[in-house]
Structure formats: structure tokens, C-alpha cells
Design a protein around this motif. Structure first.
Motif, PDB file in Angstrom:
ATOM      1  N   SER A  86       8.815   0.508   6.829  1.00  0.00           N
ATOM      2  CA  SER A  86       9.245  -0.272   7.982  1.00  0.00           C
ATOM      3  C   SER A  86       8.831  -1.737   7.847  1.00  0.00           C
ATOM      4  CB  SER A  86       8.675   0.319   9.273  1.00  0.00           C
ATOM      5  OG  SER A  86       7.262   0.291   9.261  1.00  0.00           O
ATOM      6  N   VAL A  87       7.616  -1.999   7.342  1.00  0.00           N
ATOM      7  CA  VAL A  87       7.168  -3.380   7.173  1.00  0.00           C
ATOM      8  C   VAL A  87       7.983  -4.084   6.090  1.00  0.00           C
ATOM      9  CG1 VAL A  87       5.230  -4.847   6.485  1.00  0.00           C
ATOM     10  CG2 VAL A  87       4.835  -2.915   8.013  1.00  0.00           C
ATOM     11  N   THR A  88       8.289  -3.379   5.004  1.00  0.00           N
ATOM     12  CA  THR A  88       9.094  -3.983   3.942  1.00  0.00           C
ATOM     13  C   THR A  88      10.492  -4.325   4.434  1.00  0.00           C
ATOM     14  OG1 THR A  88       7.862  -2.677   2.309  1.00  0.00           O
ATOM     15  CG2 THR A  88       9.891  -3.723   1.555  1.00  0.00           C
ATOM     16  N   LYS A  89      11.075  -3.482   5.259  1.00  0.00           N
ATOM     17  CA  LYS A  89      12.382  -3.790   5.853  1.00  0.00           C
ATOM     18  C   LYS A  89      12.325  -5.086   6.649  1.00  0.00           C
ATOM     19  CE  LYS A  89      14.378   0.858   6.336  1.00  0.00           C
ATOM     20  NZ  LYS A  89      14.802   1.905   7.306  1.00  0.00           N
ATOM     21  N   GLN A  90      11.250  -5.268   7.408  1.00  0.00           N
ATOM     22  CA  GLN A  90      11.091  -6.490   8.191  1.00  0.00           C
ATOM     23  C   GLN A  90      10.951  -7.712   7.286  1.00  0.00           C
ATOM     24  OE1 GLN A  90       8.289  -6.165  11.668  1.00  0.00           O
ATOM     25  NE2 GLN A  90       8.018  -4.082  10.902  1.00  0.00           N
ATOM     26  N   ILE A  91      10.175  -7.571   6.216  1.00  0.00           N
ATOM     27  CA  ILE A  91      10.014  -8.683   5.268  1.00  0.00           C
ATOM     28  C   ILE A  91      11.364  -9.072   4.683  1.00  0.00           C
ATOM     29  CG2 ILE A  91       9.000  -9.387   3.068  1.00  0.00           C
ATOM     30  CD1 ILE A  91       6.713  -7.390   3.663  1.00  0.00           C
ATOM     31  N   ASN A  92      12.114  -8.071   4.260  1.00  0.00           N
ATOM     32  CA  ASN A  92      13.418  -8.321   3.655  1.00  0.00           C
ATOM     33  C   ASN A  92      14.350  -9.073   4.608  1.00  0.00           C
ATOM     34  OD1 ASN A  92      15.335  -7.711   1.358  1.00  0.00           O
ATOM     35  ND2 ASN A  92      16.451  -6.769   3.051  1.00  0.00           N
ATOM     36  N   ILE A 103       5.675  -9.743  -4.634  1.00  0.00           N
ATOM     37  CA  ILE A 103       5.230  -8.735  -3.666  1.00  0.00           C
ATOM     38  C   ILE A 103       4.121  -7.905  -4.311  1.00  0.00           C
ATOM     39  CG2 ILE A 103       5.917  -6.855  -2.144  1.00  0.00           C
ATOM     40  CD1 ILE A 103       7.378  -9.473  -1.569  1.00  0.00           C
ATOM     41  N   ILE A 104       2.966  -7.875  -3.669  1.00  0.00           N
ATOM     42  CA  ILE A 104       1.829  -7.088  -4.147  1.00  0.00           C
ATOM     43  C   ILE A 104       1.550  -5.999  -3.117  1.00  0.00           C
ATOM     44  CG2 ILE A 104      -0.549  -7.205  -5.002  1.00  0.00           C
ATOM     45  CD1 ILE A 104      -0.229 -10.334  -4.725  1.00  0.00           C
ATOM     46  N   HIS A 105       1.191  -4.811  -3.574  1.00  0.00           N
ATOM     47  CA  HIS A 105       0.707  -3.827  -2.596  1.00  0.00           C
ATOM     48  C   HIS A 105      -0.629  -3.261  -3.063  1.00  0.00           C
ATOM     49  CE1 HIS A 105       0.915   0.347  -4.100  1.00  0.00           C
ATOM     50  NE2 HIS A 105       1.981   0.004  -4.797  1.00  0.00           N
ATOM     51  N   ALA A 106      -1.522  -3.056  -2.103  1.00  0.00           N
ATOM     52  CA  ALA A 106      -2.845  -2.499  -2.377  1.00  0.00           C
ATOM     53  C   ALA A 106      -3.071  -1.233  -1.563  1.00  0.00           C
ATOM     54  CB  ALA A 106      -3.923  -3.538  -2.075  1.00  0.00           C
ATOM     55  N   GLU A 125      13.728  -1.139  -0.381  1.00  0.00           N
ATOM     56  CA  GLU A 125      13.914  -1.887   0.863  1.00  0.00           C
ATOM     57  C   GLU A 125      13.979  -3.401   0.681  1.00  0.00           C
ATOM     58  OE1 GLU A 125      14.759  -0.369   3.420  1.00  0.00           O
ATOM     59  OE2 GLU A 125      14.163   1.683   2.919  1.00  0.00           O
ATOM     60  N   MET A 126      13.566  -3.904  -0.490  1.00  0.00           N
ATOM     61  CA  MET A 126      13.583  -5.348  -0.740  1.00  0.00           C
ATOM     62  C   MET A 126      14.737  -5.702  -1.670  1.00  0.00           C
ATOM     63  SD  MET A 126      11.302  -7.475   0.579  1.00  0.00           S
ATOM     64  CE  MET A 126      11.216  -8.744  -0.658  1.00  0.00           C
ATOM     65  N   ALA A 127      15.596  -6.605  -1.240  1.00  0.00           N
ATOM     66  CA  ALA A 127      16.680  -7.080  -2.100  1.00  0.00           C
ATOM     67  C   ALA A 127      16.082  -7.768  -3.317  1.00  0.00           C
ATOM     68  CB  ALA A 127      17.580  -8.038  -1.323  1.00  0.00           C
ATOM     69  N   VAL A 128      16.591  -7.460  -4.492  1.00  0.00           N
ATOM     70  CA  VAL A 128      16.010  -7.971  -5.736  1.00  0.00           C
ATOM     71  C   VAL A 128      16.040  -9.496  -5.796  1.00  0.00           C
ATOM     72  CG1 VAL A 128      18.174  -7.839  -7.057  1.00  0.00           C
ATOM     73  CG2 VAL A 128      15.962  -7.642  -8.241  1.00  0.00           C
ATOM     74  N   GLY A 133       9.095 -10.090  -8.303  1.00  0.00           N
ATOM     75  CA  GLY A 133       8.373  -9.003  -8.954  1.00  0.00           C
ATOM     76  C   GLY A 133       7.534  -8.222  -7.966  1.00  0.00           C
ATOM     77  N   ILE A 134       7.270  -6.961  -8.311  1.00  0.00           N
ATOM     78  CA  ILE A 134       6.439  -6.075  -7.493  1.00  0.00           C
ATOM     79  C   ILE A 134       5.218  -5.680  -8.318  1.00  0.00           C
ATOM     80  CG2 ILE A 134       6.329  -3.850  -6.285  1.00  0.00           C
ATOM     81  CD1 ILE A 134       9.411  -4.058  -5.978  1.00  0.00           C
ATOM     82  N   VAL A 135       4.032  -5.859  -7.736  1.00  0.00           N
ATOM     83  CA  VAL A 135       2.778  -5.611  -8.451  1.00  0.00           C
ATOM     84  C   VAL A 135       1.905  -4.658  -7.637  1.00  0.00           C
ATOM     85  CG1 VAL A 135       0.720  -6.663  -9.478  1.00  0.00           C
ATOM     86  CG2 VAL A 135       2.883  -7.930  -9.449  1.00  0.00           C
TER      87      VAL A 135
END
Length: 345
Positions: A86-92, A103-106, A125-128, A133-135
Motif C-alpha cells: 500500500s505504501v509503495t502504491k502511494q509512492i508511485n 528505492i531501498i527497503h529494510a 507497484e513501482m513503475a520502472v 533501482g531497488i536495493v
């Protein structure tokens, strides 16, 4: 000065924000509890999650996600696994095509029902065209110790070497060392599954067992983590690294670990619902046990410790009974490549 948004004002999000701030970066920290954000801005503390720790005045709190994301070059997600999608959808929806942050996730877990890893959810959920990059940021680390500047080493994993090196650069200092890794699958699964073993380790201590039992559980738990990870293409070397055995040791042996503490209370006989209600933080290992158990059943992967912990958490099995059942399983060789027979063991 690099501008970074940390999404999640819990203990780990706050500790990582402190590292970034000390490294000279401009840090926005976002949370959905106004009183917590007001405390960060007015008192420069987050007493519920990191009692006695003073935050830099340069860490600015937001409850408005759009404001927190404005002009940032990195977005660090430190929210519960259940909130990632849900948070990633909002970011996008809020980012334009020009900003393109890394984008980093911990966070550490698996999505319920789908059993997907967190980077997979973010990628869906994130448009490329909206990110660079995703880390995955993971490894043996307690927020309480990072906040005290204790020596910590973790891993930044990504399919993009440029992105993982950028994350390594913004975080690294004299007490917080970051290594890069390209095995996203192994790092994420190691991070998620070790929480299951930590619940079991806490339960053993709660029952009164000592170091022998703890060592057995951690070692055989690592075998299960590796077995599932390699079935999904992970590099086996990842599981003897920081996000494998390193993270497992720190989580399965410390009172700082909420998963260990939850397991310890289960071993002492307290009901799970009461434990979760009083913990005050998300215990990722509970939901991850369910997801991993279902995934192992679906793929036909042998994970007896995970199955035993699942029975305790979701089928009201007694901890002492499942421990005895594990000890009385059919005898076998330690390694599947061993030529020893059961009679020779």
C-alpha cells in the motif's frame, strides 16, 4: 548534500535515519502517528521505540507523504511487510518521471497469501521509469545498538551494482559498514526466515533449555533457510554471510529481538494473542512462519522446524511436545550428500 526520505518512524527506521543524518545527509522521516512525528520535531526523541536516545535536529518528521518525498534521491522503506504494497502504491502515485530515486527497503518478511518477497512487491507497484533501482538493506543489526553507534555490518543487495554501491556510499561510516551483494533472493529470504528461528530459540529458553539446544536449533534452522532459499535460486554462500548466519545469530540469541522475546513468552506459557497485544511492535516472525510454512508445503520443501513453530503459533500445539517430536524424527545424515546410512550415524 543528499536528500533522503525514511518511511517508517519505528526503532529501525529511526536508527537508520540517525546514521544517514550523521553522515551529512538531509533526512525526512515519515510516519502515520502525528504524536510520534511531533515528538521527533519538537523534542528530537522517539522514546517509545528508542528510549534515552537523542536525535539530530536535522532529522525532520512528516505525516504528509508527498512532502516527505519532495526532491529526495533515495527512499528508504522501513514499514511492516503488511504495509509495503500500500505504501509503495502511494509512492508511485506521488513521484513524477523526473525524480527517479533509488528505492531501498529494510523490512524483513514475506507477503501473506502471495508469499512474495518485498522487492518483488515493490517492483510490481513501482513503475520502472519512476526509480533508479531497488536495493535490499539487511544484516545482523539491532536498532538499539546502532543508535548507540555500536559496530554494525550489513548488506546492500541489488541486481543493479550502481544502486547497491550508491546505498553503500550513503550509509557507510566508522561504525556502520555496508557490503554489496547481487543475491537479492538469498538476502531477502535469509532476512525473513531467520525471524521464524528466533521465535523458536526464544521458546526454547522460555522452556528452560540451555546453549546446546539453542545451538542445535540455530544450526538446523540455517539448514532449512538455505534449503528454501536455494530452491528459489539463491546463492548458498549468502546463507553463511551477514544476511544469513550473521542475522540469524543476532536475532536468535538476543533479548533485543522482539521475535526472540515473543518466543520466550510462548515458551513460558503465555497465549500468542496476549503477547502480540502487549509487544508494542510488529513481530514479523509470526506472519512469516505462516507464509514460509505454506510456501514449503506448496513447493514440497522439508522444513520441520518451521512446521513445528507453525503448529505452536497457529494450531495451539504445546512447545514441549513439538520439541520432543522434532528430536524423535527419523534418523538421517546431517548433509544430504553424505553416504552414511542412518544405521552408521
Amino acid at each position: 548534500m543528499t536528500k533522503i526520505a525514511v518511511l517508517g518512524a519505528g526503532s529501525w527506521g529511526t536508527a537508520l535515519a540517525m546514521v544517514l543524518s550523521e553522515n551529512g545527509h538531509h533526512v525526512n522521516i515519515w510516519g502515520n502517528m502525528p504524536e510520534r512525528i511531533e515528538e521527533i520535531n519538537q523534542k528530537h526523541t522517539n522514546e517509545h521505540y528508542l528510549p534515552g536516545v537523542k536525535l539530530a535536529e536535522s532529522i525532520i518528521g512528516y505525516t504528509d507523504l508527498e512532502e516527505a518525498l519532495k526532491d529526495v534521491s533515495f527512499i528508504l522503506l522501513v514499514v511492516p511487510t503488511s504495509a509495503i504494497r500500500s505504501v509503495t502504491k502511494q509512492i508511485n502515485a506521488l513521484l513524477d518521471d523526473k525524480q527517479k530515486p533509488i528505492i531501498i527497503h529494510a523490512s524483513k518478511g514475506l507477503e501473506q497469501v502471495s508469499h512474495k518477497r518485498i522487492s518483488v512487491i515493490i517492483d510490481e507497484e513501482m513503475a520502472v521509469e519512476k526509480h533508479s533501482g531497488i536495493v535490499v538493506l539487511s544484516g545482523p543489526s539491532h536498532a538499539e545498538e546502532v543508535a548507540k553507534r555500536d559496530i554494525t555490518t550489513i548488506t546492500a543487495a541489488s541486481s543493479s551494482e550502481i544502486a547497491s554501491q550508491a546505498v553503500q556510499r550513503i550509509f557507510s561510516n566508522n561504525y556502520f559498514r555496508v557490503y554489496t551483494n547481487s543475491d537479492v533472493v538469498g538476502v531477502e529470504l535469509g532476512a525473513a526466515l531467520k525471524n521464524i528461528i528466533a521465535v523458536g530459540a526464544g521458546a526454547l529458553v522460555g522452556l528452560g533449555y540451555g546453549d546446546n539446544a539453542k545451538a542445535a536449533l540455530i544450526t538446523r534452522g540455517l539448514a532449512e533457510i538455505s534449503r528454501l532459499g536455494m530452491a528459489f535460486g539463491a546463492d548458498p554462500l549468502t546463507f553463511i554471510g551477514l544476511s544469513g548466519v550473521g542475522d540469524l545469530i543476532v536475532t536468535a540469541t538476543s533479548v533485543h529481538s522482539r521475535n526472540w522475546r515473543a518466543g520466550n513468552l510462548i515458551g513460558k506459557g503465555l497465549p500468542l494473542e496476549e503477547i502480540l497485544e502487549n509487544m508494542g511492535m510488529v513481530v514479523e516472525g509470526v506472519a512469516t512462519t505462516k507464509a514460509a510454512y505454506e510456501l514449503a508445503q506448496e513447493k514440497g520443501i522439508d522444513m520441520p522446524i518451521t512446521a513445528a513453530i507453525y503448529r505452536v503459533l497457529f494450531e495451539n500445539a504445546r512447545v514441549d511436545e513439538v520439541v520432543e517430536e522434532l528430536m524423535l524424527r527419523d534418523r538421517k545424515a546431517e548433509h544430504s550428500t553424505s553416504k552414511m546410512t542412518a544405521e552408521e550415524e
